[in-house]
Design an enzyme around this catalytic site. Structure first.
Site, short mmCIF file in Angstrom:
data_model
loop_
_atom_site.label_atom_id
_atom_site.label_comp_id
_atom_site.label_asym_id
_atom_site.label_seq_id
_atom_site.Cartn_x
_atom_site.Cartn_y
_atom_site.Cartn_z
N CYS A 35 -2.65 10.70 -2.60
CA CYS A 35 -1.92 9.53 -2.10
C CYS A 35 -1.26 8.74 -3.21
CB CYS A 35 -2.87 8.60 -1.37
SG CYS A 35 -3.58 9.31 0.10
N ASP A 37 -2.82 6.58 -5.15
CA ASP A 37 -3.68 5.51 -5.63
C ASP A 37 -5.08 5.62 -5.03
OD1 ASP A 37 -2.90 4.62 -3.14
OD2 ASP A 37 -1.73 2.92 -3.90
N CYS A 61 -0.64 2.27 -9.58
CA CYS A 61 0.42 1.55 -10.26
C CYS A 61 -0.06 0.17 -10.69
CB CYS A 61 1.62 1.43 -9.35
SG CYS A 61 1.24 0.60 -7.82
N CYS A 105 -1.22 -2.01 -1.67
CA CYS A 105 -2.17 -2.11 -2.79
C CYS A 105 -3.23 -3.17 -2.49
CB CYS A 105 -1.46 -2.45 -4.08
SG CYS A 105 -0.35 -1.15 -4.64
#
Lengths: 278, 395
Positions: A35, A37, A61, A105
């Site tokens: 994926c 992350d 990231c 995120c």
């Protein structure tokens, strides 16, 4: 380049609480390398049900690392009961906001927290019990529904920004759109943002949408060599087809959301969702 | 050692390049005093026509073409669209296009949306690439049919620098009466190109990839190739592309092509040596670092390296802290959620695709800069790996 807040940059360059707590009371693993992350959150909980320590390891990231870092800072000293109430929005706000494409995120941070708490309490995560909607990123319908409810999402694109669902092969877009319709219909009126005085019959609504498209939207698009056609109105979902220079244009999505949808919401009904016919 | 902390170390030349000082100097008169329109009937306007003529000649010289085969456009993207759509209009009875899975979006997205642009249904063959980014020529040849209108295959890949044997491919296409286009924006100026004896029908060039300004491109159209213009209008470019000439940028591109011809040896010796030093250094000092792309069949300036178990955007932002500019094929840098289509087509595993960094050099890079990058990268990767949940179990 992404526009990251100073807070994001600070937590990215000098992240706090990196690592793993040995003999942790709760461990939460979410995401995967496929994926792009993943986050492992470990927490220590004392006898008063207070989180005394939190550490993270993140592959991802800058915003994924910053979300993890700020989350561990928020958790330290927090009562477990309060931690259960933390949302992705709380994490994003603590960072001074995230670019909308990066909201997932903050969602990952929240999911890791839930997983760690579930591990500590020995319960099964309710979200994981849902039915997988997006095969590419392994997102369940329950996760999608919650993201829609908590963040008042109004389009499939927003669902992708928050949960990643639909961001891979795109096969699940139809299903996401369906979940969106069902979930939005269930929401109380004040959340949907429907103004009572604007209540109108379906026929009136369609007529008004047509009128705004003809009078305002079409002439503007035509100036750029584009055009638009109304395909269908189903509840609050307006399906249009972008033609001429708009068709296949890279910014057609922006045109659709930032211009067409905005105009229709302003002038017809502010709960309208505009989608492109594919 | 110079103060590298305040100076930008630019290793992103496949994205764009600095305008060469000589190019800017050549352009200046046409941005100031010599503002005439070359089509005008007065001698003031007429004074700029020889400059365009000279630029056309310089570009033709760099690629072994005739000046009449050079058509100025606004960009590599315009050149790509013009070539492909022209071929489709030339052969309305044909419904097949051959391209590759690793094309730049300028070609890829056009081919993906041909139905919308043309209002017709096209069958598209997107050729697979090998693990090192090269093409299987037999499979390519097998893909050509009587229905194929055009082949579009890039000369050199923007992400990995891998070079396709486009001259051979063009010959195979021409033998079957199929037109051949190549997006050569990364190749022109970096490797020698001679179109004088080639079967390539169309070739795209972008000015800003070889130290000319942004906003100017070229479409090479081989003599005798049937052509339908994309932009209609005035008689400019012999009716092949309407629109008043972007005089200053055209002059700049001409100058840039002269400079590229003069620097061709340097590019393939000194720059190549710098690239090799950087690449070897990174691959030997950093564990679990992998080269993406064929080691030999490659542009001299490009190194695409994956650092496993870390994510590209995070690497780039740390590099940015040290004023080092490069690119990544990670999902997060693009705003999409999936990593580079080029690396995926090559079968690069996800563990590596997300952590890919492209370093692309130019003649303006120095050995000192390479040393600085080599000294900086190991710490960045180590720092990110220390916080990666996948590192410990895989190291």
């Amino acid at each position: 380049m992404w526009e990251y807040t100073e807070k994001v940059q600070e937590h990215f360059i000098n992240p706090k609480n990196v690592g793993e707590i040995e003999g942790a009371d709760g461990v939460g693993n979410v995401g995967s390398i496929a994926c792009g992350d993943a986050l492992r959150l470990t927490i220590k909980v004392d006898e008063n049900k207070v989180i005394t320590d939190a550490k993270f390891k993140t592959f991802g990231c800058a915003s994924a690392i910053a979300s993890s870092s700020v989350l561990t800072e928020m958790l330290k000293g927090m009562k477990l009961e309060e931690a259960k109430k933390l949302t992705n929005d709380d994490i994003a706000k603590a960072l001074g906001g995230l670019p909308k494409e990066k909201m997932h995120c903050s969602v990952m941070g929240r999911e890791a927290l839930e997983a760690a708490i579930a591990d500590y309490t020995g319960t099964i995560l309710p979200m994981a019990q849902g039915e997988i909607v997006c095969e590419c990123f392994g997102v369940t319908d329950l996760e999608v529904i919650r993201a829609i409810r908590e963040n008042q999402l109004k389009s499939v694109e927003e669902i992708t920004n928050y949960t990643k669902a639909g961001g891979g092969c795109g096969k699940c877009e139809k299903r996401l759109s369906q979940i969106l319709t069902e979930t939005v219909d269930d929401l109380p009126a004040q959340i949907k943002g429907v103004k009572k005085e604007k209540r109108m019959t379906s026929l009136e609504k369609i007529k008004k949408i047509e009128e705004v498209i003809e009078r305002e939207i079409k002439p503007t698009l035509k100036k750029d060599g584009g055009d638009i056609r109304l395909i269908d109105v189903d509840g609050n979902f307006v399906t249009v087809s972008l033609l001429g220079a708009c068709a296949g244009c890279h910014s057609s999505r922006t045109t659709l959301k930032d211009y067409v949808e905005k105009k229709l919401r302003e002038q017809v009904l502010d709960s309208l969702v505009v989608e492109e016919d594919r | 050692m110079t103060d590298t902390t305040s100076k930008v170390i630019y290793m992103d030349n496949n994205a764009t390049t600095r305008i060469a000082p000589e190019v800017l100097e050549a352009m200046m008169p046409y941005l100031t005093d010599l503002y005439g329109n070359p089509s005008s009937m007065h001698s003031f306007g007429g004074r700029v026509a020889p400059a365009i003529h000279a630029a056309r000649q310089a570009i033709a010289d760099l690629i072994g073409a005739e000046p009449e085969e050079i058509v100025f456009t606004s960009s590599g993207t315009e050149s790509d669209s013009t070539a492909i759509l022209s071929a489709l209009q030339t052969y309305p009875e044909k419904n097949h296009v051959v391209t590759t899975r690793v094309e730049h979006p300028a070609v890829k997205n056009l081919c993906d949306n041909l139905d919308i642009f043309t209002g017709r249904k096209y069958h598209i063959t997107r050729l697979h690439v090998n693990g090192d980014g090269t093409l299987d020529l037999q499979k390519y040849q097998d893909s050509l049919t009587d229905e194929t209108a055009i082949v579009s295959a890039m000369w050199a890949n923007n992400e990995t620098g891998v070079i396709f044997p486009v001259e051979e491919m063009a010959q195979m296409a021409n033998d079957r009466g199929i037109l051949f286009h190549t997006d050569a924006v990364q190749a022109v100026g970096k490797i020698p190109i001679d179109l004088s004896s080639s079967a390539i029908n169309f070739l795209s060039i972008s000015g800003h990839k070889l130290h000319a300004p942004k906003g100017v491109g070229v479409l090479y159209i081989r003599k005798g190739t049937p052509f339908v213009p994309f932009l209609n209008g005035g008689h400019q470019e012999h009716g092949r592309r309407g629109g008043t000439e972007n005089v200053a940028s055209i002059v700049g591109l001409g100058k840039a092509c002269q400079l590229a011809a003069a620097a061709m040896t340097e590019e393939n010796t000194r720059v190549r040596a710098l690239r090799d030093k950087l690449e070897t250094g990174l691959l030997t000092t950093i564990p679990k670092a992998l080269l993406n792309g064929h080691k030999e069949l490659r542009l001299p300036n490009t190194a695409n390296i994956s650092f496993e178990y870390v994510e590209g955007e995070a690497i780039l932002l740390h590099m940015n802290q040290h004023n080092i500019c490069a690119s990544s094929g990670s999902a997060c840098t693009s705003g999409s959620l999936e990593p580079s289509h080029v690396l995926r087509a090559m079968g690069v595993p996800f563990t590596a695709a997300h952590g890919s960094i492209r370093y692309s050099l130019s003649i303006y890079n120095s050995e000192e800069e390479i040393d600085y990058v080599l000294a900086t990268m190991p710490d960045i990767i180590a720092k990110l790996r220390a916080m990666s949940p996948f590192w410990e179990e895989n190291s």
